[in-house]
Scaffold this active site. Structure first.
Site, PDB file in Angstrom:
ATOM      1  N   SER A 298      58.057 -70.858  59.513  1.00 51.29           N
ATOM      2  CA  SER A 298      58.871 -71.908  59.078  1.00 51.29           C
ATOM      3  C   SER A 298      58.588 -72.397  57.422  1.00 51.29           C
ATOM      4  O   SER A 298      58.726 -71.675  56.622  1.00 51.29           O
ATOM      5  CB  SER A 298      58.720 -72.709  59.968  1.00 51.29           C
ATOM      6  OG  SER A 298      59.952 -73.108  60.416  1.00 51.29           O
ATOM      7  N   ASP A 309      58.777 -64.370  45.842  1.00 48.68           N
ATOM      8  CA  ASP A 309      59.927 -64.029  45.146  1.00 48.68           C
ATOM      9  C   ASP A 309      60.208 -64.553  43.606  1.00 48.68           C
ATOM     10  O   ASP A 309      60.787 -64.001  42.889  1.00 48.68           O
ATOM     11  CB  ASP A 309      61.128 -64.765  45.950  1.00 48.68           C
ATOM     12  CG  ASP A 309      61.414 -63.982  47.347  1.00 48.68           C
ATOM     13  OD1 ASP A 309      60.632 -63.184  47.551  1.00 48.68           O
ATOM     14  OD2 ASP A 309      62.343 -64.097  47.868  1.00 48.68           O
ATOM     15  N   LYS A 323      60.271 -66.822  61.160  1.00 42.46           N
ATOM     16  CA  LYS A 323      61.246 -67.839  61.590  1.00 42.46           C
ATOM     17  C   LYS A 323      62.231 -68.367  60.486  1.00 42.46           C
ATOM     18  O   LYS A 323      61.522 -69.174  59.686  1.00 42.46           O
ATOM     19  CB  LYS A 323      60.254 -68.963  62.197  1.00 42.46           C
ATOM     20  CG  LYS A 323      61.339 -69.925  62.948  1.00 42.46           C
ATOM     21  CD  LYS A 323      61.656 -71.178  62.078  1.00 42.46           C
ATOM     22  CE  LYS A 323      62.444 -71.889  63.032  1.00 42.46           C
ATOM     23  NZ  LYS A 323      63.117 -73.189  61.947  1.00 42.46           N
TER      24      LYS A 323
END
Length: 525
Positions: A298, A309, A323
């Site tokens: 999470s 990223d 998740k």
């Protein structure tokens, strides 16, 4: 940066230190049911009233409602859940980051409250409570030999700030009873376990969950490390099941440049709600490493995904939980709550890292066993990913969606014979800590006045506690031979003893020296 309270559920973890269940949530007003005579929503209320008024036997309709709510939510997704009142109080305190109480870590040992250690600078330590003390009475209320429910026990020790409770304690080391008055106070529940240096230029910060106070704790720790000369930093979110998204975003903001995307959400209408980094980052140039494992979920994945990223740092470890659903919480007047999935979140490259849950909750939450069986915990090539779900980072590196975050640098579970996974599971279960407490409780004077270096020397030179632990496991029904994992077991034992005798800082000093992920990071420099 958006400041709404969005919740990312975490793995439930029971900390006897404060008796708290971890979690996080967003509150919003409870809406009254529509006053319609002919709709399906009204049917439930009519059935409950019918049972309450006419059923042949007396029935607790509250329990029926709870079952009904659970059944409804179970048909949605694994993270839409009902939280009963007995759990919700602890969840709220944990995510707030503090509670009002006496401030002790304790075990229930043979139906008696046994103090592991009073919290440093907390009310009990100031009043003179010591490790090993048994709390027999809170005022006139007997606490031993009654098998009190957890919530009842806590209610005797907690209270309003500034109020006093008279504790009757038995000090085993002196074979004496004492009456000690403790004034209740605000006790912090740390979400950042430690901020320390692993060498002259590398800092390390361990985050155990993302609560209201996490960013403040993290920022303070980061500043301390920078003053000590940290040019690189390791952020450890292993075993961190999540919490508030905002905290993960604010921490990511410390490392990302202005206007870089941190995370974005999409609801069922397809509306995208993006969170961007700001100009406030205080560590935008130094090297960053994020440690993850199969229980990093999470909000932990949001932080790792933002770093990965944006090509800001290196993700180290094993594939994360997977998740990517967002919850909002609705509170009820009885103290219970419902968390409902209201959106999906995506990493800056557009990835959803949510793993499949169509086979049911049991299969979903027990995936660790499958990862162990297929060899993923020991071999990166065994990781099962949807290679059709390809995305690119800012610099064009290929990353994947559909089931957690795959690390840039894979580090297997320590060892390769299965024993190490057993030790790992035992460490997470708490049995190592319980053994350490019970062993110390038999004769604390063995370590009395011992310096940390002397303690380490003693623990390293003897197999006494390793052999005793092996016997302790057998006595408790765990038949496992740990001989092949002796160095690892001895390290965990020494760390647990150090935590209870000294502090958490000493625990990490022992653990980090031979931590395989830390070693992997240091080899990159």
């Amino acid at each position: 940066m958006k400041k709404s309270r969005i919740f990312f559920p975490i793995l439930l973890f029971f900390t006897l230190a404060v008796g708290v269940l971890l979690g996080g949530y967003l509150n919003f007003p409870v809406e009254k049911p529509l006053a319609s005579k002919n709709n399906y929503k009204n049917k439930l209320y009519k059935i409950i009233d019918f049972i309450d008024n006419e059923y042949v036997d007396k029935v607790n309709t509250d329990s029926i409602i709870d079952l009904t709510v659970n059944d409804i939510l179970a048909k949605l997704d694994p993270h839409s859940v009902y939280i009963p009142p007995t759990e919700q109080t602890g969840v709220a305190e944990s995510m707030k980051g503090d509670f009002v109480g006496i401030g002790v870590n304790f075990y229930m040992l043979n139906d008696t409250v046994a103090v592991i250690k009073p919290i440093e600078n907390g009310p009990s330590e100031k009043a003179g409570i010591k490790a090993g003390d048994r709390i027999l009475y809170a005022n006139s209320c007997k606490l031993f030999g009654r098998k009190l429910p957890t919530d009842s026990l806590f209610s005797k020790l907690k209270g309003k700030e500034g109020t006093a409770v008279e504790l009757t304690i038995f000090r085993k080391s002196e074979n004496k009873k004492y009456k000690i008055k403790v004034k209740r106070d605000v006790v912090p529940i740390k979400s950042v376990d430690v901020a320390t240096m692993v060498n002259a230029t590398m800092g390390y910060i361990k985050i155990n969950r993302f609560a209201e106070t996490t960013y403040k704790e993290f920022k303070s720790g980061l500043q301390t490390l920078q003053k000590k000369g940290a040019k690189s930093v390791i952020i450890d979110v292993r075993e961190n099941g999540g919490g508030y998204m905002e905290m993960a975003a604010e921490i990511a903001d410390e490392f990302l440049k202005d206007k870089q995307v941190i995370v974005f959400l999409k609801n069922r209408k397809g509306r995208a709600d993006k969170t961007f980094a700001t100009e406030k980052g205080s560590f935008e140039t130094g090297k960053v490493f994020v440690l993850i494992d199969e229980n990093s979920a999470s909000a932990s994945e949001i932080l790792a995904g933002a770093i990965q990223d944006n090509d800001r740092g290196i993700i180290v470890g094993r594939r994360s939980f997977g998740k990517g659903l967002v919850q909002r919480e609705m509170d009820f007047e009885d103290g219970s709550a419902v968390r409902l999935t209201i959106a999906r979140y995506y990493t800056p490259s557009g990835r959803s890292i949510q793993k499949p849950y169509q086979k049911g909750n049991e299969d979903y939450f027990n995936e660790f066993g499958k990862r162990f069986e297929n060899g993923e915990l020991y071999d990166k090539d065994s990781i099962k990913i949807a290679d059709t779900l390809k995305f690119k980072t800012l610099k064009g590196k290929i990353v994947y969606g559909g089931g957690g975050i795959v690390p840039d640098l894979f580090v297997p579970l320590e060892g390769n014979n299965g024993n190490e996974s057993t030790v790992y599971i035992m460490q997470q279960s708490g049995i190592v800590g319980r053994f350490a407490f019970e062993t110390l409780d038999k004769n604390r004077n063995i370590f009395k006045g011992m310096l940390f270096e002397q303690f380490l020397d003693k623990m390293n030179k003897t197999d006494l506690y390793f052999n005793a632990f092996q016997h302790y496991l057998s006595k408790n029904g765990a038949i496992v031979n740990l001989t092949k994992s002796k160095p690892l077991v001895k390290r965990y034992l020494a760390a647990e003893f150090a935590k209870q005798l000294f502090n958490e800082q000493k625990f990490y000093e022992i653990i980090l020296k031979e931590d395989k992920m830390i070693q992997a990071v240091l080899k990159l420099k």
